[in-house]
Design an enzyme around this catalytic site. Structure first.
Site, short mmCIF file in Angstrom:
data_model
loop_
_atom_site.label_atom_id
_atom_site.label_comp_id
_atom_site.label_asym_id
_atom_site.label_seq_id
_atom_site.Cartn_x
_atom_site.Cartn_y
_atom_site.Cartn_z
N GLU A 43 0.87 -1.18 0.00
CA GLU A 43 0.00 0.00 0.00
C GLU A 43 0.90 1.23 0.00
OE1 GLU A 43 -3.75 2.09 2.35
OE2 GLU A 43 -2.31 0.95 3.51
N GLU A 68 4.88 4.65 3.69
CA GLU A 68 4.43 5.97 4.15
C GLU A 68 5.66 6.86 4.25
OE1 GLU A 68 1.54 7.78 4.85
OE2 GLU A 68 3.08 9.28 5.26
N ASP A 95 9.55 7.85 0.21
CA ASP A 95 8.73 8.48 -0.81
C ASP A 95 8.53 7.46 -1.94
OD1 ASP A 95 7.80 9.95 -3.04
OD2 ASP A 95 8.65 11.78 -2.20
N ASP A 117 -3.15 11.84 -1.88
CA ASP A 117 -3.21 13.31 -1.93
C ASP A 117 -3.58 13.76 -3.34
OD1 ASP A 117 -2.40 13.28 0.71
OD2 ASP A 117 -0.28 13.46 0.22
N LYS A 121 -3.28 21.39 -8.08
CA LYS A 121 -2.72 22.32 -9.09
C LYS A 121 -2.18 21.55 -10.29
CE LYS A 121 -1.62 25.99 -5.93
NZ LYS A 121 -0.80 26.17 -4.75
N ASP A 153 -12.27 9.84 -2.49
CA ASP A 153 -13.55 10.55 -2.44
C ASP A 153 -13.50 11.75 -3.39
OD1 ASP A 153 -11.70 12.05 -0.90
OD2 ASP A 153 -13.41 13.22 -0.16
N GLU A 193 -9.03 4.97 7.28
CA GLU A 193 -9.38 6.06 8.20
C GLU A 193 -10.08 7.20 7.42
OE1 GLU A 193 -6.23 4.60 8.75
OE2 GLU A 193 -6.09 4.30 10.93
N GLU A 195 -11.57 7.00 4.49
CA GLU A 195 -12.83 6.54 3.91
C GLU A 195 -13.97 6.67 4.93
OE1 GLU A 195 -12.38 2.67 2.27
OE2 GLU A 195 -14.45 2.46 1.65
N1 SAM Z 1 -4.41 5.78 3.06
C1 SAM Z 1 -4.79 6.46 4.29
C2 SAM Z 1 -6.27 6.51 4.40
O1 SAM Z 1 -6.98 6.27 3.41
O2 SAM Z 1 -6.77 6.75 5.52
C3 SAM Z 1 -4.15 7.86 4.36
C4 SAM Z 1 -4.60 8.84 3.32
S1 SAM Z 1 -3.69 10.38 3.41
C5 SAM Z 1 -4.72 11.52 2.58
C6 SAM Z 1 -2.40 10.13 2.22
C7 SAM Z 1 -1.15 9.53 2.84
O3 SAM Z 1 -0.25 9.21 1.80
C8 SAM Z 1 -0.43 10.48 3.78
O4 SAM Z 1 -0.14 9.81 4.99
C9 SAM Z 1 0.83 10.86 3.00
O5 SAM Z 1 1.93 11.17 3.84
C10 SAM Z 1 1.06 9.62 2.17
N2 SAM Z 1 1.78 9.87 0.91
C11 SAM Z 1 1.46 10.79 -0.02
N3 SAM Z 1 2.33 10.78 -1.04
C12 SAM Z 1 3.24 9.81 -0.75
C13 SAM Z 1 4.40 9.33 -1.41
N4 SAM Z 1 4.80 9.86 -2.58
N5 SAM Z 1 5.10 8.33 -0.83
C14 SAM Z 1 4.71 7.81 0.36
N6 SAM Z 1 3.62 8.24 1.04
C15 SAM Z 1 2.89 9.23 0.50
#
Ligand code: SAM
Length: 212
Positions: A43, A68, A95, A117, A121, A153, A193, A195
């Protein structure tokens, strides 16, 4: 996403036995780590880890790695694992842009993206985890029949994702614009979380499943 830096998170992640600490550059020796050759599902953007923990608990016949990038978020997933350790789940703090550094071609059977995320933009479009840039990275590590599952969403991000899947020549295996009312696609669904939060506000949840 606004992020509150948690004091001591870097140190906790660095010392955690539930986190993979790559000894060197190059593909992770994940078969050795899990001590088996079961399929690997990952994931990307695991957040606080609830989805992957429930999934790993329900599917002991697969191995899971939750990726993460922020220690202040990952620490919450680590706390959950400390309370209820699972042998088939590890976390990796990195990352996702560096995916190909840690996974070899064909390593990964399934990639989950949940509530990624949106990077609204236009100039940040390549950072979206369903952009053509990222699909190329997934292509490099997925097994021949590997699949990508994406939930959000955010309608604009979903439409963007459908377009980048089409433009990359991937196939759409499943698609719904209201997951929780789609009995077939929702079967066995594990809520993340985000969702739970967004669906409680009355937002429909979008989901797609794709493969090359
Ligand atoms: N998947 C979880 C959920 O649905 O509850 C968290 C959603 S949260 C909006 C997005 C997560 O993805 C954040 O914790 C962010 O730090 C991580 N994330 C975003 N871009 C990432 C990347 N390029 N590499 C690793 N993690 C990333």
């Amino acid at each position: 996403m606004r992020l509150r830096k948690i004091k001591g998170a870097d140190e906790t992640v660095a010392a955690s036995p539930y986190v993979i600490h790559p000894a060197s550059e190059g593909p992770l020796p994940w078969k050795k780590l899990f001590a088996n050759e079961r399929p690997l599902h990952i994931e990307i953007g695991t957040g606080k880890g609830r989805f992957l923990m429930e999934l790993a608990k329900a599917n002991p016949s697969a191995n899971y790695i939750g990726i993460e990038r922020y220690t202040s978020v990952l620490i919450k997933a680590i706390r959950k694992m400390e309370a209820q350790p699972l042998p088939n789940l590890f976390f990796l703090c990195m990352d996702a842009a560096n995916l190909e550094q840690y996974f070899a071609p064909g390593d990964v059977e399934r990639i989950y993206l949940n509530f990624s995320d949106p990077w609204p933009k236009d100039r940040h479009a390549r950072r979206r985890l369903t952009s053509e840039t990222y699909l190329k990275r997934y292509d490099a590590v997925l097994a021949p029949l590997g699949q990508l599952e994406f939930k959000t969403d955010n309608e604009a991000l979903f439409d963007f994702s459908l377009e980048s899947i089409r433009a990359s020549g991937w196939k759409l295996l499943g698609c719904t614009r209201d997951l929780h009312r789609d009995t077939q696609m929702n079967e066995g669904n594990i809520m993340t979380e985000y969702e739970e939060k967004f669906s409680a506000q009355g937002n429909p949840i979008y989901k797609l499943i794709a493969a090359r």
